[in-house]
Design an enzyme around this catalytic site. Structure first.
Site, PDB file in Angstrom:
ATOM      1  N   CYS A  35       0.836  -1.214   0.000  1.00 28.41           N
ATOM      2  CA  CYS A  35       0.000   0.000   0.000  1.00 28.41           C
ATOM      3  C   CYS A  35       0.866   1.258   0.000  1.00 28.41           C
ATOM      4  CB  CYS A  35      -0.916   0.013   1.222  1.00 28.41           C
ATOM      5  SG  CYS A  35      -2.020  -1.402   1.313  1.00 28.41           S
TER       6      CYS A  35
HETATM    7  C1  BEZ Z   1       0.551  -4.629   1.869  1.00 28.60           C
HETATM    8  O1  BEZ Z   1       0.198  -3.511   1.582  1.00 28.60           O
HETATM    9  O2  BEZ Z   1       1.720  -4.979   1.788  1.00 28.60           O
HETATM   10  C2  BEZ Z   1      -0.443  -5.647   2.321  1.00 28.60           C
HETATM   11  C3  BEZ Z   1      -1.574  -5.241   3.005  1.00 28.60           C
HETATM   12  C4  BEZ Z   1      -2.498  -6.203   3.410  1.00 28.60           C
HETATM   13  C5  BEZ Z   1      -2.302  -7.539   3.133  1.00 28.60           C
HETATM   14  C6  BEZ Z   1      -1.162  -7.924   2.404  1.00 28.60           C
HETATM   15  C7  BEZ Z   1      -0.242  -6.975   1.979  1.00 28.60           C
END
Ligand code: BEZ
Length: 210
Positions: free
Chosen positions: A45
């Site tokens: 994210c």
């Molecule tokens: C991420 O942004 O890395 C992430 C967020 C939630 C679940 C898996 C990855």
């Protein structure tokens, strides 16, 4: 049932990192790239937020306002934006919705319980200036989106609207476009004085300049 292409994007009023917004008021006359992410302070994210911010000029050129969303709070978003700016070398200015009650995430079917009961998946809605949903796309939590494709599909939608054409597979700005089968050859001759190439009666190419 989830929202579909051609539906009017439902309105909502909610807190964001730029204050409360009324979605239809805020987006009046603009295209919108409305996208959810699972959670603040997570790695994929962070890169997606950074990329959206780095592309601010590209979105603006196309008349598109980005709007992020997750089920975190405004305070969490604001703290995380500092990290996004620091790690992604940017200065994030677009609003991020703080949907802690999941009101908007549920309205837009962004919670997919098989993936998470509480966090949004990576949903994308491209919405036109008439508030009509023109594209939906859903990515899993573990895969970051392709922002080159997001800009490409906005270019394709805007080109289609401007010239009444469709865009072939892997189309890029400047590439040949397709004359829809609903346009007769006589009408195509008037509409596309630059000419067109007929490969099959249903497969006709022409060129336009966005
Ligand atoms: C991420 O942004 O890395 C992430 C967020 C939630 C679940 C898996 C990855």
């Amino acid at each position: 049932m989830g929202l579909r292409i051609g539906d009017i994007a439902p309105n909502f009023k909610i807190d964001t990192t730029k204050g409360e917004i009324d979605f239809h008021e805020w987006s009046k006359g603009s295209w919108v790239f409305f996208f959810s992410h699972p959670a603040d302070y997570t790695p994929v994210c962070t890169t997606e937020m950074g990329r959206t911010s780095q592309l601010a000029g590209e979105f603006e050129k196309r008349g598109v306002k980005p709007l992020g969303l997750s089920t975190d709070t405004v305070e969490e978003h604001l703290g995380w934006i500092n990290d996004v700016n620091e790690t992604q070398n940017t200065n994030l200015q677009f609003p991020i919705v703080a949907d802690k009650d999941k009101k908007v995430a549920e309205l837009y079917d962004m919670i997919h319980p098989g993936e998470s009961e509480t966090a949004a998946v990576r949903s994308v809605f491209i919405i036109d200036p008439n508030h009509k949903i023109r594209l939906t796309m859903t990515y899993p939590m573990g895969v970051g989106r392709n922002f080159t494709e997001i800009l490409r599909v906005i270019d394709a939608l805007q080109t289609g609207d401007q010239f009444g054409v469709a865009c072939p597979a892997d189309w890029q700005v400047g590439g040949d476009v397709i004359i829809p089968p609903s346009v007769s050859n006589d009408a195509a001759e008037k509409k596309f004085p630059q000419g067109f190439k007929t490969v099959k009666p249903y497969l006709r190419y022409t060129s336009v300049n966005k």
